[in-house]
Design a protein around this motif. Structure first.
Motif, PDB file in Angstrom:
ATOM      1  N   THR A 202       7.521  44.374   2.527  1.00 48.00           N
ATOM      2  CA  THR A 202       6.541  45.218   3.213  1.00 48.00           C
ATOM      3  C   THR A 202       5.180  44.550   3.161  1.00 48.00           C
ATOM      4  N   THR A 203       4.515  44.500   4.302  1.00 49.47           N
ATOM      5  CA  THR A 203       3.176  43.911   4.359  1.00 49.47           C
ATOM      6  C   THR A 203       2.342  44.669   5.382  1.00 49.47           C
ATOM      7  N   THR A 204       1.072  44.321   5.480  1.00 49.89           N
ATOM      8  CA  THR A 204       0.175  44.977   6.424  1.00 49.89           C
ATOM      9  C   THR A 204      -0.414  43.957   7.385  1.00 49.89           C
TER      10      THR A 204
ATOM     11  N   PRO B  55      -6.378  48.220  23.298  1.00 55.65           N
ATOM     12  CA  PRO B  55      -5.879  46.838  23.159  1.00 55.65           C
ATOM     13  C   PRO B  55      -6.286  46.215  21.832  1.00 55.65           C
ATOM     14  N   LEU B  56      -5.476  45.267  21.372  1.00 54.37           N
ATOM     15  CA  LEU B  56      -5.686  44.600  20.099  1.00 54.37           C
ATOM     16  C   LEU B  56      -6.043  43.134  20.294  1.00 54.37           C
ATOM     17  N   GLU B  57      -6.828  42.613  19.364  1.00 52.05           N
ATOM     18  CA  GLU B  57      -7.174  41.194  19.363  1.00 52.05           C
ATOM     19  C   GLU B  57      -6.200  40.476  18.443  1.00 52.05           C
ATOM     20  N   VAL B  58      -5.330  39.656  19.025  1.00 44.45           N
ATOM     21  CA  VAL B  58      -4.311  38.941  18.245  1.00 44.45           C
ATOM     22  C   VAL B  58      -4.661  37.455  18.292  1.00 44.45           C
ATOM     23  N   GLY B  59      -5.216  36.961  17.198  1.00 39.88           N
ATOM     24  CA  GLY B  59      -5.779  35.614  17.218  1.00 39.88           C
ATOM     25  C   GLY B  59      -4.888  34.505  16.710  1.00 39.88           C
ATOM     26  N   SER B  60      -3.692  34.814  16.220  1.00 39.90           N
ATOM     27  CA  SER B  60      -2.845  33.750  15.673  1.00 39.90           C
ATOM     28  C   SER B  60      -1.381  34.034  15.961  1.00 39.90           C
ATOM     29  N   SER B  61      -0.578  32.990  15.872  1.00 40.96           N
ATOM     30  CA  SER B  61       0.861  33.118  16.107  1.00 40.96           C
ATOM     31  C   SER B  61       1.525  33.939  15.009  1.00 40.96           C
ATOM     32  N   TYR B  62       0.915  33.948  13.805  1.00 41.41           N
ATOM     33  CA  TYR B  62       1.450  34.734  12.688  1.00 41.41           C
ATOM     34  C   TYR B  62       1.541  36.210  13.086  1.00 41.41           C
ATOM     35  N   TYR B  63       0.431  36.752  13.626  1.00 44.05           N
ATOM     36  CA  TYR B  63       0.418  38.151  14.026  1.00 44.05           C
ATOM     37  C   TYR B  63       1.289  38.383  15.254  1.00 44.05           C
ATOM     38  N   ALA B  64       1.230  37.466  16.210  1.00 39.44           N
ATOM     39  CA  ALA B  64       2.020  37.619  17.434  1.00 39.44           C
ATOM     40  C   ALA B  64       3.519  37.668  17.130  1.00 39.44           C
ATOM     41  N   GLU B  65       3.958  36.830  16.203  1.00 37.66           N
ATOM     42  CA  GLU B  65       5.379  36.804  15.837  1.00 37.66           C
ATOM     43  C   GLU B  65       5.829  38.150  15.261  1.00 37.66           C
ATOM     44  N   ARG B  66       5.002  38.735  14.412  1.00 40.04           N
ATOM     45  CA  ARG B  66       5.361  40.010  13.787  1.00 40.04           C
ATOM     46  C   ARG B  66       5.273  41.170  14.771  1.00 40.04           C
TER      47      ARG B  66
ATOM     48  N   CYS C 189      13.123  45.188  11.639  1.00 44.21           N
ATOM     49  CA  CYS C 189      11.723  45.464  11.328  1.00 44.21           C
ATOM     50  C   CYS C 189      11.457  46.962  11.464  1.00 44.21           C
ATOM     51  N   GLU C 190      10.919  47.562  10.428  1.00 45.76           N
ATOM     52  CA  GLU C 190      10.606  48.986  10.441  1.00 45.76           C
ATOM     53  C   GLU C 190       9.091  49.191  10.436  1.00 45.76           C
ATOM     54  N   ARG C 191       8.638  50.059  11.317  1.00 50.10           N
ATOM     55  CA  ARG C 191       7.218  50.386  11.342  1.00 50.10           C
ATOM     56  C   ARG C 191       6.886  51.370  10.236  1.00 50.10           C
ATOM     57  N   GLY C 192       5.743  51.177   9.595  1.00 51.50           N
ATOM     58  CA  GLY C 192       5.254  52.115   8.596  1.00 51.50           C
ATOM     59  C   GLY C 192       4.108  52.921   9.169  1.00 51.50           C
ATOM     60  N   THR C 193       3.049  53.069   8.409  1.00 45.38           N
ATOM     61  CA  THR C 193       1.909  53.860   8.851  1.00 45.38           C
ATOM     62  C   THR C 193       0.914  52.999   9.633  1.00 45.38           C
ATOM     63  N   LEU C 194       0.057  53.680  10.371  1.00 45.20           N
ATOM     64  CA  LEU C 194      -1.097  53.044  11.019  1.00 45.20           C
ATOM     65  C   LEU C 194      -2.348  53.699  10.462  1.00 45.20           C
ATOM     66  N   LYS C 195      -3.291  52.885  10.007  1.00 51.56           N
ATOM     67  CA  LYS C 195      -4.550  53.394   9.474  1.00 51.56           C
ATOM     68  C   LYS C 195      -5.705  52.848  10.307  1.00 51.56           C
ATOM     69  N   LEU C 196      -6.624  53.722  10.663  1.00 50.04           N
ATOM     70  CA  LEU C 196      -7.826  53.336  11.394  1.00 50.04           C
ATOM     71  C   LEU C 196      -8.942  53.069  10.389  1.00 50.04           C
TER      72      LEU C 196
ATOM     73  N   THR D  69       7.837  46.722   7.522  1.00 49.02           N
ATOM     74  CA  THR D  69       8.845  46.267   6.561  1.00 49.02           C
ATOM     75  C   THR D  69       9.941  45.545   7.327  1.00 49.02           C
ATOM     76  N   TRP D  70      10.333  44.375   6.839  1.00 47.48           N
ATOM     77  CA  TRP D  70      11.409  43.659   7.518  1.00 47.48           C
ATOM     78  C   TRP D  70      12.289  42.934   6.512  1.00 47.48           C
ATOM     79  N   ASP D  71      13.445  42.466   6.996  1.00 48.69           N
ATOM     80  CA  ASP D  71      14.413  41.753   6.158  1.00 48.69           C
ATOM     81  C   ASP D  71      14.087  40.268   6.139  1.00 48.69           C
ATOM     82  N   VAL D  72      14.052  39.697   4.949  1.00 48.93           N
ATOM     83  CA  VAL D  72      13.830  38.265   4.778  1.00 48.93           C
ATOM     84  C   VAL D  72      15.049  37.676   4.077  1.00 48.93           C
ATOM     85  N   PRO D  73      15.699  36.673   4.661  1.00 42.42           N
ATOM     86  CA  PRO D  73      16.862  36.065   3.997  1.00 42.42           C
ATOM     87  C   PRO D  73      16.472  35.447   2.661  1.00 42.42           C
TER      88      PRO D  73
END
Length: 390
Positions: free
Chosen positions: A5-7, A115-126, A136-143, A157-161
């Protein structure tokens, strides 16, 4: 498979003043509701539903406030300066039109899509994994508003081999050197701590000046700036450690430094921000290494810290440490932090009699009646010398 799980902290793209004001109103209403609920007893709070509270917020937002305050947060907090609006996974959606990602969620004025500002491939991939719903499971959204800019903070949250590691990487942390990472075979990476100590002292001097001048708001800003800088340093160091671990196909072993701040330290050292253990962010580095390893399918292991830097990694005999230098009983010299990292990479634990003063093999002293730790010898490494009596 590991569940990780990450944010994702994503800035809103070209946010106009109208939406920014709407977000501010939503935060104000959420904070007001949270503080109002704190004024009633925990027993009454547990029986609350959205139908029983008066608020301009939509039910998705108010329900999340109630849920949070029914838990531990409602027991340990007396007043919220800011309570950031949050919704669960059922009340926000991710969209993509062309190459632009956007997120829709409830506000004080109803559901809005921004709309969101997505500045890297790391965020785009997720984000693509969220859209495709691939393990991949969505959790909460915080403003949140951070330094004047508005962000959507998404929990996923997602599965990592899991990766089968064939090597061990020992990481010794310290203040003279931030970290030293070494394999069992001696290959190492050093992260110096001299600049960290220098900047800590500069921050300390500036804090004293601001405090003497009574500029407390500036003092708070300086403290936040120092914390951001140190977190950035730890991100860089942890990323390089994990990259090293992946390169040698290793899990990571670290010392368990729990309670290190309660250990003895001279008043002079404690008053120096460059040496005080109270300014040492060892746990933040450990946490960053741990979650980066999890994302790579690897594991962080913790081992007792006793004798790691005072024991000869070749023989298991206790030697002497003086500053950066370790000296063995046979006159062998090497870098003390590298020696400690080598011990962590080779041994699972140390058992040593409390009265041990002579050239006794710490690794060979297993089963001692008055052992400090009582950990069994790691079977992957056999000491060359046996413990001697005395």
């Amino acid at each position: 498979m590991k569940r990780v799980t990450t944010t994702l902290k994503l800035k809103f793209l070209d946010l106009n003043a109208v939406k920014a004001e709407m977000f501010a109103q939503t935060v104000w209403a959420t904070t007001e509701l949270a503080n109002e609920l704190l004024r009633i007893s925990p027993k009454e709070r547990r029986a609350l539903t959205t139908a029983k509270v008066v608020t301009p917020l939509k039910s998705a937002l108010s329900n999340q406030v109630i849920r949070v305050l029914k838990g531990k947060a409602g027991q340990r907090v007396k007043h919220f300066k800011v309570f950031w609006p949050e919704v669960n996974n059922q009340n926000w959606k991710l969209h993509k039109v062309g190459s632009t990602y956007s997120v829709s969620f409830p506000t004080i004025q109803g559901d809005k899509r921004v709309p969101l500002e997505v500045g890297s491939s790391y965020y785009a991939e997720r984000l693509e994994r969220i859209l495709a719903e691939q393990d991949c499971e969505r959790g909460t959204l915080k403003l949140m508003q951070i330094r004047g800019a508005w962000y959507a903070v998404l929990s996923i949250t997602w599965d990592v081999p899991e990766v089968k590691s064939t090597e061990r990487l020992g990481v010794d942390r310290g203040q003279n050197r931030l970290a030293v990472a070494a394999t069992r075979w001696g290959r190492a990476v050093f992260f110096g701590g001299g600049e960290i100590a220098y900047r800590r002292r500069r921050f300390q001097k500036r804090r004293a000046q601001l405090q003497q001048a009574g500029k407390y708001r500036a003092l708070k800003r300086l403290e936040r700036k120092e914390a951001r800088w140190m977190r950035a340093v730890n991100h860089t160091v942890s990323r390089r450690i994990v990259r090293f671990a992946k390169a040698v196909n290793a899990d990571v072993w670290m010392e368990d430094l729990s309670g290190i701040r309660q250990s003895r330290q001279s008043r002079k050292a404690r008053s120096d921000a460059g040496k005080s253990r109270h300014t040492w962010s060892y746990y933040d580095l450990e946490w960053k290494v741990a979650y980066k390893l999890e994302m790579a399918g690897r594991t962080l292991h913790k081992r007792p810290a006793a004798y790691t830097s005072k024991t000869d990694h070749r023989t298991g005999l206790i030697g002497k440490r003086s500053g950066h230098l370790f000296t063995g009983q046979d006159g062998y010299c090497c870098d003390a932090d590298w020696n400690a990292a080598m011990n962590l990479a080779q041994w699972d634990g140390f058992s040593c009699p409390l009265s041990l003063k002579e050239a006794v093999s710490v690794m060979g002293a297993v089963g001692s009646g008055d052992g400090v730790l009582g950990n069994p010898l790691n079977s992957m490494n056999t000491p060359q010398l046996q413990a001697v009596g005395g």
